[in-house]
Design a protein around this motif. Structure first.
Motif, mmCIF file in Angstrom:
data_model
loop_
_atom_site.group_PDB
_atom_site.id
_atom_site.type_symbol
_atom_site.label_atom_id
_atom_site.label_comp_id
_atom_site.label_asym_id
_atom_site.label_seq_id
_atom_site.Cartn_x
_atom_site.Cartn_y
_atom_site.Cartn_z
ATOM 1 N N UNK A 163 3.314 0.232 -8.403
ATOM 2 C CA UNK A 163 2.136 -0.272 -7.658
ATOM 3 C C UNK A 163 1.228 0.965 -8.237
ATOM 4 N N UNK A 164 1.371 2.018 -7.378
ATOM 5 C CA UNK A 164 -0.236 2.990 -7.085
ATOM 6 C C UNK A 164 -0.932 3.548 -8.548
ATOM 7 N N UNK A 165 0.352 3.565 -10.417
ATOM 8 C CA UNK A 165 -0.051 3.619 -11.097
ATOM 9 C C UNK A 165 -0.688 2.591 -12.088
ATOM 10 N N UNK A 166 -0.037 1.867 -11.029
ATOM 11 C CA UNK A 166 -1.447 0.191 -11.506
ATOM 12 C C UNK A 166 -3.000 0.373 -10.688
ATOM 13 N N UNK A 167 -2.736 0.646 -10.142
ATOM 14 C CA UNK A 167 -3.877 0.802 -9.181
ATOM 15 C C UNK A 167 -5.242 1.995 -10.081
ATOM 16 N N UNK A 168 -4.349 2.898 -10.808
ATOM 17 C CA UNK A 168 -5.017 4.143 -11.205
ATOM 18 C C UNK A 168 -5.440 3.512 -12.412
ATOM 19 N N UNK A 169 -4.569 2.013 -12.739
ATOM 20 C CA UNK A 169 -5.256 1.534 -14.261
ATOM 21 C C UNK A 169 -6.015 0.481 -14.379
ATOM 22 N N UNK A 170 -6.519 0.278 -12.979
ATOM 23 C CA UNK A 170 -7.390 -0.997 -12.362
ATOM 24 C C UNK A 170 -6.285 -1.948 -12.261
ATOM 25 N N UNK A 171 -5.875 -2.497 -12.445
ATOM 26 C CA UNK A 171 -4.483 -3.617 -12.580
ATOM 27 C C UNK A 171 -4.460 -3.429 -10.918
ATOM 28 N N UNK A 172 -5.542 -4.292 -10.425
ATOM 29 C CA UNK A 172 -5.343 -4.496 -8.346
ATOM 30 C C UNK A 172 -4.388 -5.671 -8.147
ATOM 31 N N UNK A 173 -4.814 -6.740 -8.901
ATOM 32 C CA UNK A 173 -3.716 -7.597 -8.073
ATOM 33 C C UNK A 173 -2.149 -7.767 -8.715
ATOM 34 N N UNK A 174 -2.504 -7.059 -10.131
ATOM 35 C CA UNK A 174 -0.880 -6.529 -10.079
ATOM 36 C C UNK A 174 -0.218 -5.958 -9.279
ATOM 37 N N UNK A 175 -0.764 -4.988 -8.853
ATOM 38 C CA UNK A 175 -0.475 -3.733 -7.776
ATOM 39 C C UNK A 175 -0.287 -4.621 -6.572
ATOM 40 N N UNK A 176 -0.935 -4.909 -6.480
ATOM 41 C CA UNK A 176 -0.407 -6.042 -5.131
ATOM 42 C C UNK A 176 1.061 -6.571 -4.665
ATOM 43 N N UNK A 177 1.386 -7.214 -6.400
ATOM 44 C CA UNK A 177 2.125 -8.101 -6.404
ATOM 45 C C UNK A 177 3.061 -7.113 -6.221
ATOM 46 N N UNK A 178 3.238 -6.255 -6.878
ATOM 47 C CA UNK A 178 4.419 -4.870 -6.357
ATOM 48 C C UNK A 178 4.712 -4.410 -5.241
ATOM 49 N N UNK A 179 3.351 -4.089 -4.120
ATOM 50 C CA UNK A 179 3.561 -4.009 -2.216
ATOM 51 C C UNK A 179 4.146 -4.754 -1.816
ATOM 52 N N UNK A 180 3.504 -6.213 -2.104
ATOM 53 C CA UNK A 180 4.488 -7.482 -1.327
ATOM 54 C C UNK A 180 5.656 -7.382 -1.571
ATOM 55 N N UNK A 181 6.957 -6.771 -2.762
ATOM 56 C CA UNK A 181 7.645 -7.152 -2.618
ATOM 57 C C UNK A 181 8.587 -6.190 -1.249
ATOM 58 N N UNK A 182 7.907 -5.163 -1.022
ATOM 59 C CA UNK A 182 8.806 -4.469 -0.150
ATOM 60 C C UNK A 182 7.769 -4.638 1.403
ATOM 61 N N UNK A 183 6.198 -5.034 1.992
ATOM 62 C CA UNK A 183 5.904 -5.612 2.793
ATOM 63 C C UNK A 183 6.423 -7.154 3.684
ATOM 64 N N UNK A 184 6.269 -7.197 4.893
ATOM 65 C CA UNK A 184 6.136 -7.999 5.560
ATOM 66 C C UNK A 184 5.842 -8.965 5.358
ATOM 67 N N UNK A 185 6.655 -9.966 4.983
ATOM 68 C CA UNK A 185 7.033 -11.282 4.617
ATOM 69 C C UNK A 185 5.680 -12.233 5.331
ATOM 70 N N UNK A 186 5.383 -12.325 6.061
ATOM 71 C CA UNK A 186 5.025 -13.403 7.439
ATOM 72 C C UNK A 186 3.132 -12.342 7.173
#
Lengths: 170, 861
Positions: free
Chosen positions: B457-480
């Motif tokens: 996700x960090x590497x996606x942010x470095x490439x400016x892929x903001x939304x795609x990075x959020x998707x990955x972060x979301x796999x490990x964050x609280x669902x609610x």
């Protein structure tokens, strides 16, 4: 002395999960000339095949796979060995034998359903593979002509090893 | 007690009874009943100040904050001499983390009730939080006088003296306290802590014999029960007393207990007059001999072997490094390179390491053809390739590193470390998309590995892929959580906040970037607030030694790298907005919203809705239940999801200064901080502050390219002032200028001399071109100066090349595209010099598309 310098390699097995399926795909893509279907990857995750589909680790690195499926016809359940492979640098280290033994042991102790036998296909030209399986108690029971559509030779031996019978491993 | 009770406070006996009940109900948090009781009193006496305050307090606890605070304020106004009213007001302010005002209210309350223990204790905590140690000593004194039989009151006074720097007074209090103790139970942890604190105090006072005496007596009698602490104190005190043999025995015993503690080795050697960080001359052989002995006595310990590599040089180093490296590679220790990287400061050691591992690689490569049973484990060869790839990338030979990684991946394609390092090398080569893809390949090998997921996700942010990075972060964050980002912000993930802010900044979404930078500031505020509870807890539980380490740690909190980075970056954005208000309006005008901003707006809307619903639910619930929501301020709903308010031009510099001001004292040694302070101060017309920052920067690195630009900038700003600043300031500024810039040469000459001194540095070339522009040089000359960075003898990093391109674009140069294409050819593997149209294609290949995804896509279409 040399054993303390180079510790004994650790060999271990892990069940397949949706999370490590990527590793299985990666291994299959370099091990086999065939591209497996999505059905294949769905089947290996079925709960009742958990003991018969494994990733093989060598010093904690995944280097091989062994995947089977259960086939039941007329009330008799057989275990079909779909794939077994180990990356080239890790061959001839007993990993294949350990993997196969793992599966046979699991098949022997499986109760629901009781497993009658393990069988598989080996391409006609591949005599070293045939010898390998024969060393583990498999016997040729038939030849399947035109088994491989895209590979030459097309034919394959069918090898089988009975489970729970009188046969023992040499 | 106040001599006479004002008549308006006096209640008839029935109501007076009710009021007492009200206090009890509040203490036991029976909020609902309390509210009813208060209403009962107010029905007859609607102007009764203390009751109004209590009702307000109860309502605040029930989550009806605004209403509650209104009542409290009204109550205080109606009864200005009531300690209860002021106490309640102080509680509310404390809940809002407004410690200064809370302390004022407590002080008022104490005027009318001088001996109220609760108020005194709370006041002491506030004084500690605010570091008002003189007042703290007084408060603790009062508490001790009121209740000398409470143990913690004695300790409280000693700690107050200690914090106030009066160690001798602290010692006296402790001695007095210990002399009054009777019948201490065995194995009393609290008493043990007090004794250790006493010994620490004596050590800080330099009274070593007394400290050792106290330690030995109480260790023997088992009054001190922390055996490790006893040995550590003992070893240190013996060393300081000069009893080196006895000290050595103790250090040795400590090392045997924990053979991987570097602190113990440091103590052992410093006792023998050897500074492990700086071993020279004869000491080297002596230290090596000790370390060899330790290595053979402690075969499982890594520390003595690793320390020996620091100490040894020449052939000794080679002899020691070879088994160290070989065993690490044999065991397959992934962090081996990170472990030995520090040795690369010594070029000789770097070469020795490279030749050892290269030799190993050659030997293993030739073995791979021999019978497998005789050869070493194939994983050793794999880790050797991995190590060498890191070595070559570290020494800037990235292409060789890639070749080695490709070979390793051919050998074993399933080791995530290889793909991760490949991603890192591609990143260094200026290809953030290839890097993101390689990290994704590693990620799909093991989807349950959060480390891989976060890295990707960090590497996606470095490439400016903001939304795609959020998707990955979301796999490990609280669902609610309302969004993955919101959860990570709650969890105080500095990595996420920093990377996300930087990514927004690169994408030109300044509002969102500033929001995240301020979120980092908030995390540090929270950490600072968190210590509040320990002012009470640590005394109650007698955890004094760790508490006295915590206080100075909190005082230096904002010297943390993440805080410094966020403060500097945000201040740079603010300066940019200040200099060019159009930059802000461009970033905030709604037609120009970046995709990420639009998404953020949408998400924020959703989140706000959710919060509203939640609070609605909460209020309907709270009227019917007793649920205690506490007094802490709950975060208000975010009414500025894109950070537009932060872009407001007029107050931008004030916000920047607020972020930077803690760093004036905490990060003096950081030249980037000094430059940022200058940039903001000079624009706020704080010339003295600006001059001070430049002088400090000059003392740190007189030739720093950013400083060079600021020196000229300062000169220009001062000389263009309409009039000389008034008396004391004007002369100080002139003196500073004279010290910073030579008077005898012109600015132009100063600039060209600077370039001559640093003609091979890309950053210096950019700085001098920047100065030329500031001095009004014709654009063609500025351009050709900037193009000087492309000369083959100039060492030009990709980042500096990107900065030069941005500079050319900012001055409207017609040759900017020429610079871009030249760089694009020069850095063949980089993608940062591509056109936006070419980047669209590259974005697409930044992800691993599995067969599964493909079939899903086909099914969908």
């Amino acid at each position: 002395m040399s054993s303390s310098l180079h510790p004994q390699p650790r060999v271990s097995f892990a069940s397949l999960t949706p999370n490590n399926l990527g590793t299985v795909r990666k291994l299959n893509s370099v091990l086999f000339p065939i591209k497996y279907s999505e059905k294949f990857y769905q089947d290996v995750l079925l709960p009742d095949t958990e003991e018969f589909c494994k990733l093989v680790y060598y010093n904690d690195i995944p280097v091989g796979t062994i995947c089977c499926r259960l086939e039941t016809t007329d009330g008799i359940t057989k275990l079909y060995l779909m794939t077994m492979g180990v990356l080239a640098p890790y061959r001839s280290k007993g990993l294949g034998s350990q993997s196969l033994q793992q599966i046979i042991t699991a098949a022997t102790s499986n109760i629901k359903p009781k497993i009658d036998s393990v069988y598989l296909h080996v391409q006609l030209s591949n005599t070293s593979a045939k010898t390998f399986y024969e060393r583990h108690g498999f016997k040729e029971i038939a030849v399947h002509e035109n088994y491989y559509k895209k590979l030459v030779p097309h034919g394959a031996w069918i090898l089988e090893r009975r489970i729970g019978g009188t046969e023992t491993v040499a | 007690m106040a001599p006479s009770v004002p008549s308006k406070r006096v209640l008839p006996s029935k109501e007076s009874g009710l009021f007492k009940e009200l206090l009890n109900l509040y203490e036991s948090r029976q909020l609902k009943k309390g509210q009813k009781t208060a209403d009962q009193i107010l029905k007859k006496f609607p102007e009764h100040g203390e009751t109004l305050c209590m009702k307000g307090l109860i309502l605040t606890h029930m989550g009806r904050r605004e209403e509650g605070i209104e009542l409290v304020k009204k109550g205080v106004r109606l009864d200005l001499t009531s300690h209860i009213a002021w106490h309640v007001f102080g509680l509310i302010q404390k809940g809002e983390k407004n410690y200064e005002e809370a302390l004022k209210s407590y002080t008022q309350a104490l005027r009318f009730d001088k001996e109220n223990m609760n108020i005194l204790r709370d006041a002491a905590h506030l004084q500690t939080q605010l570091r008002l140690f003189d007042g703290l000593v007084e408060t603790r004194h009062t508490l001790l006088k009121l209740r000398p039989n409470l143990r913690q009151n004695w300790i409280g006074l000693a700690v107050a003296y200690h914090l106030n720097g009066s160690l001798k007074d602290a010692k006296q209090v402790l001695e007095h306290y210990e002399s009054t103790l009777k019948n201490i139970p065995d194995y009393d942890v609290e008493h043990s802590e007090v004794l250790l604190y006493h010994i620490r105090l004596l050590e800080e006072l330099g009274e070593y014999p007394k400290a050792l005496g106290l330690l030995d007596v109480n260790a023997k009698s088992r009054a001190i029960i922390d055996r490790t602490a006893i040995m550590e104190f003992r070893a240190r005190l013996l060393s300081k007393l000069g009893d080196h043999d006895e000290a050595e025995n103790t250090w040795q015993a400590l090392i045997e207990q924990n053979p991987d503690s570097y602190e113990y080795y440091k103590g052992f050697f410093s006792n023998r007059g050897i500074d492990l960080e700086n071993v020279t001359g004869d000491a080297r052989q002596k230290a090596l001999q000790y370390l060899r002995d330790f290595s053979s006595q402690l075969p499982r310990a890594a520390a003595p072997r690793r320390l020996a590599l620091d100490v040894a040089d020449g052939d000794d180093f080679k002899t020691l490094a070879e088994p160290y490296l070989t065993s690490g590679l044999d065991k397959g220790i992934p962090s081996l390179f990170a472990d030995i990287k520090a040795l690369y400061r010594d070029v000789g050691k770097q070469r020795a390491i490279a030749s050892i591992v290269e030799a190993l690689r050659e030997r293993l490569a030739s073995q791979s053809s021999s019978p497998p049973s005789e050869s070493e484990s194939p994983t050793t060869y794999l880790w050797t390739l991995y190590f060498l790839a890191q070595h070559y990338s570290h020494t800037a030979d990235h292409k060789h590193a890639l070749t080695l990684l490709d070979e390793a991946l051919e050998h074993t394609p399933t080791l995530p470390e290889l793909l991760m390092y490949r991603a890192r090398v591609l990143k260094r080569l200026g290809d953030p998309f290839g890097a993101a893809r390689s990290m994704d390949e590693a990620r799909v090998l093991d989807l349950q590995d959060r480390f891989l997921n976060t890295k990707c996700a960090k590497y996606r942010l470095r490439a400016g892929l903001e939304e795609e990075a959020q998707e990955l972060f979301g796999l490990f964050t609280k669902k609610d959580a309302s969004s993955p980002g919101a959860d990570l912000e709650d969890m105080q993930s500095l990595l996420y906040l920093t990377e996300d802010a930087d990514s927004h900044r690169r994408n030109g979404a300044f509002g969102l970037a500033l929001k995240k930078f301020h979120a980092i500031q908030k995390v540090f505020n929270e950490i600072e607030d968190d210590q509040y509870d320990f002012h009470g807890y640590s005394l109650r539980r007698f955890t004094l030694n760790i508490y006295l380490d915590l206080i100075p740690w909190e005082d230096h909190l904002r010297s943390h790298a993440s805080y410094i980075h966020s403060a500097i970056s945000a201040s740079q954005i603010y300066v940019q907005i200040h200099d060019d208000p159009a930059a802000a309006s461009k970033a905030s005008s709604s037609n120009n919203l970046t995709e990420a901003e639009k998404k953020a707006k949408k998400k924020a809307k959703k989140a706000a809705q959710k919060v509203q619903e939640d609070s609605k639910k909460a209020t309907t619930q709270s009227t019917s239940t007793n649920e205690d929501k506490g007094l802490d301020l709950t975060p208000a709903k975010d009414d500025d999801p894109t950070g537009t308010k932060l872009l407001e031009h007029a107050t931008a510099l004030d916000r920047a200064w607020k972020l930077l001001s803690p760093l004036v004292s905490l990060a003096q040694e950081n030249i980037d901080v000094q430059i940022a302070i200058y940039d903001v101060a000079v624009r706020r017309s704080k010339l003295l502050e600006a001059a001070k920052a430049l002088r400090y920067a000059k003392s740190l690195d007189a030739e720093h390219p950013e400083l060079h630009i600021r020196l000229i900038d300062f000169h220009k700003r001062v000389s263009s002032l309409p009039q000389v600043p008034p008396a004391p300031i004007g002369s100080v500024i002139n003196a500073a200028l004279a010290e910073l810039l030579p008077e005898e040469v012109s600015l132009e000459t100063f600039n060209s001399q600077y370039l001559q001194r640093h003609s091979t540095s890309g950053k210096a070339v950019l700085a001098s071109a920047n100065v030329l522009h500031k001095l009004g040089t014709p654009i063609a000359e500025v351009e050709s100066a900037a193009f000087g960075a492309l000369n083959p003898e100039v060492s030009l990093s990709i980042q500096t090349a990107v900065d030069i391109l941005a500079f050319l674009q900012s001055i409207g140069s017609s040759r900017a595209d020429e610079f871009r294409t030249t760089c694009n050819a020069k850095y063949e593997l980089s993608t940062v010099f591509k056109l936006p149209s070419e980047l669209a294609e590259l974005r697409r290949v930044a992800f691993v598309v599995t067969e599964e995804d493909k079939t899903k896509q086909e099914e969908a279409s």
